[in-house]
Design an enzyme around this catalytic site. Structure first.
Site, PDB file in Angstrom:
ATOM      1  N   ASP A  92       0.821  -1.209   0.000  1.00 35.56           N
ATOM      2  CA  ASP A  92       0.000   0.000   0.000  1.00 35.56           C
ATOM      3  C   ASP A  92       0.859   1.264   0.000  1.00 35.56           C
ATOM      4  OD1 ASP A  92      -2.429   1.230   0.033  1.00 35.56           O
ATOM      5  OD2 ASP A  92      -2.938   0.742   2.087  1.00 35.56           O
ATOM      6  N   LYS A 108     -10.977   8.569   8.918  1.00 36.12           N
ATOM      7  CA  LYS A 108     -10.826   8.735   7.481  1.00 36.12           C
ATOM      8  C   LYS A 108      -9.341   8.610   7.131  1.00 36.12           C
ATOM      9  CE  LYS A 108     -10.399  10.724   3.379  1.00 36.12           C
ATOM     10  NZ  LYS A 108      -9.086  10.846   2.719  1.00 36.12           N
ATOM     11  N   SER A 112      -0.635  17.871   5.880  1.00 38.91           N
ATOM     12  CA  SER A 112       0.069  19.056   5.410  1.00 38.91           C
ATOM     13  C   SER A 112      -0.487  20.329   6.037  1.00 38.91           C
ATOM     14  CB  SER A 112      -0.051  19.161   3.885  1.00 38.91           C
ATOM     15  OG  SER A 112      -1.390  19.476   3.513  1.00 38.91           O
ATOM     16  N   GLY A 143      -4.293  21.295   6.850  1.00 31.06           N
ATOM     17  CA  GLY A 143      -4.543  21.566   8.266  1.00 31.06           C
ATOM     18  C   GLY A 143      -5.237  22.895   8.483  1.00 31.06           C
ATOM     19  N   GLU A 197      -1.385  17.965  13.778  1.00 32.58           N
ATOM     20  CA  GLU A 197       0.031  17.635  13.667  1.00 32.58           C
ATOM     21  C   GLU A 197       0.389  17.820  12.205  1.00 32.58           C
ATOM     22  OE1 GLU A 197       3.078  16.274  12.671  1.00 32.58           O
ATOM     23  OE2 GLU A 197       2.845  14.237  13.459  1.00 32.58           O
ATOM     24  N   CYS A 233       7.219  13.710   8.855  1.00 34.22           N
ATOM     25  CA  CYS A 233       7.007  15.121   9.162  1.00 34.22           C
ATOM     26  C   CYS A 233       8.122  15.698  10.021  1.00 34.22           C
ATOM     27  CB  CYS A 233       5.655  15.316   9.843  1.00 34.22           C
ATOM     28  SG  CYS A 233       5.402  14.253  11.275  1.00 34.22           S
ATOM     29  N   GLU A 259       8.998  22.243   3.043  1.00 34.35           N
ATOM     30  CA  GLU A 259       8.985  20.807   3.335  1.00 34.35           C
ATOM     31  C   GLU A 259       8.926  20.017   2.037  1.00 34.35           C
ATOM     32  OE1 GLU A 259       6.818  17.874   6.500  1.00 34.35           O
ATOM     33  OE2 GLU A 259       5.504  19.161   5.322  1.00 34.35           O
TER      34      GLU A 259
END
Length: 492
Positions: free
Chosen positions: A90, A176, A230, A234, A251, A285, A383
């Protein structure tokens, strides 16, 4: 492998009968299809969670909930190999990493079982007040229906980080997962059902963020939202939550620094720098993607890093010896390649930067190191979320800290030095929620996890994670027959 939504203890097709493809990033082939839930499916899942909160689940004790959590943890551990293999197909990560993740997920459920039991002893705890005629105590109530949105980099583990404390607190949840990695979330639903978790306590809706995720964030009956992902998403989640003044924990992203002083052990530095940026293909992250190294040690350290990075075995996560798998999707692969192209015009490419010559398919990328990176460069400030390290040098401790803290992010930071007093001083000065000394990325589930600035709001893990899903209720009683006497004076 499961393919349907899990709502109110039942497997069901998406109401719109839509599906999403599950693609193996190692060969870019679809190997499974899952239901793609919509806003209507989220509505059904929230209704099921509300019904669970209104039923017997609301009367369970922490000890009751701990029994379910331990059963789920035991089943995850028992099925670790099969779950890890699903995660590899996956997500793409190497099997040893996936096994580690699944083991941590099992541990997470067991840890929150312990916290759930301890919660019983905290209920009704007395709070001292300065008037002896009153007694105040606190009870901890579940926050309500919780919406949990998790990313694709640690599919089952990130779900465990949220589902386990939510259940421990007595919430009913709608989970989700990412559309890229939905499979182990559905396996978690199966495991929970087999463990006897009451209907509606855990609901799993697979689907796209714009449909299922957006509705979950904005649903008026969801009282708690926990999101990992992200910064732009967020912000959207927080904006949706603000309309109903929901409790949220976020987070988000990171661009974490690792400062290396001249007195650091160079071999240890090489190991931890590589672990900090190449573990999980750099899709972490908290990845320490900005290396700030003292000038005296820089040439030797960069040479050693380049030499060792070239030795990393890249390939399918199921192949023995693989230490770097593919990136999770074509979208992510193209994004990282775009940053590498930008870096070539901004800095010095030391090693990597392209597809490994022996792999003609799959989203594979060589470990990539850039040197001479200016603090204004995109690869320094933004990032990337891939196996790309940006390196710069410093002369003084103050200069290193200025470079480290000059970021909109503040999730994590690391320092390596043989001088532990200096390391502690630098650790205290970092603007970050998580700090490592002479290491990078080890993460235990008992301490708090989370960031400052644009890296998020609130803390997960440990008792902080449990408190995310609890609402303290103050109960104050007047304990004497003595008249209050504010309005009624004397005998009436």
């Amino acid at each position: 492998m499961q393919s349907k939504l899990f709502i109110d203890g039942k497997w069901c097709d998406a109401l719109g009968a839509r599906t999403l493809d599950v693609v193996n990033p190692a060969n870019e082939r679809t190997f499974h299809r899952c239901a793609a839930g919509s806003a209507a499916d989220i509505d059904a899942a929230v209704a099921a969670a509300m019904a669970a909160m209104a039923g017997p689940w609301s009367r369970t004790t922490g000890r009751d909930r701990a029994a379910f959590l331990r059963a789920i943890g035991a089943a995850i551990e028992e099925q670790k190999q099969a779950l890890a293999e699903i995660e590899v197909r996956d997500n793409g990560k190497p099997l040893p990493e996936a096994l580690w993740d699944i083991g941590d997920a099992a541990y997470c459920f067991n840890l929150y079982a312990t916290y759930a039991e301890e919660l019983d002893s905290r209920q009704g705890e007395i709070i001292g007040v300065p008037d002896a005629r009153f007694q105040s105590r606190v009870k901890y109530m579940p926050a309500g229906v919780a919406g949990l949105i998790v990313p694709w980099n640690y599919p089952l583990l990130m779900a465990a980080w949220k589902v386990a404390p939510a259940i421990a607190a007595g919430c009913a949840v709608v989970l989700k997962p990412s559309e890229y990695t939905p499979l182990t979330a559905l396996e978690l639903a199966r495991i929970a059902a087999e463990a006897g978790l009451p209907n509606g306590v855990l609901n799993v809706v697979t689907g796209y963020g714009a449909d299922a995720g957006a509705r979950l964030a904005s649903h008026p009956d969801v009282r708690k939202l926990a999101f990992t992902g992200s910064v732009p998403t967020g912000i959207a989640v927080a904006s949706a939550a603000a309309r109903d003044v929901k409790s949220i924990s976020l987070e988000l992203g990171g661009k974490s620094p690792i400062i290396i002083f001249d007195d650091a052990d160079i071999e240890q530095a090489v190991e931890w720098v590589m672990f900090g940026i190449f573990w999980n293909q750099g899709q972490v992250c908290s990845a320490t993607s900005r290396m700030i190294v003292e000038k005296g040690i820089a040439p030797k350290l960069i040479d050693r890093l380049s030499a060792e990075a070239k030795k990393i075995t890249i390939g399918d996560g199921m192949a023995p010896g693989t230490l770097l798998g593919p990136l999770v999707s074509k979208t992510q692969y193209d994004k990282v390649l775009g940053y590498i192209d930008a870096g070539k015009s901004e800095a010095t490419l030391v090693t990597g930067g392209g597809r490994p010559s022996h792999l003609n398919e799959g989203h594979f990328l060589e470990p990539t190191i850039f040197a001479d990176v200016a603090p204004t460069a995109r690869i320094w400030r933004e990032e990337i979320f891939g196996p790309v390290l940006a390196v710069t040098t410093f002369d003084t401790e103050d200069e290193a800290l200025t470079l480290a803290n000059d970021s909109e992010f503040g999730l994590a930071a690391a320092v390596m030095s043989g001088d532990l007093k200096r390391a502690e001083r630098v650790a205290d000065a970092f603007e970050a929620g998580v700090v490592w000394i002479n290491c990078s990325q080890p993460n235990f589930l008992e301490p708090p996890w989370g960031g400052v600035k644009k890296s998020g709001v609130g803390r997960e893990l440990g008792t902080w994670g449990l408190n995310n899903f609890l609402e303290p209720k103050q109960i104050t009683a007047y304990t004497t027959r003595e008249p209050w006497g504010w309005y009624l004076k004397g005998g009436g």
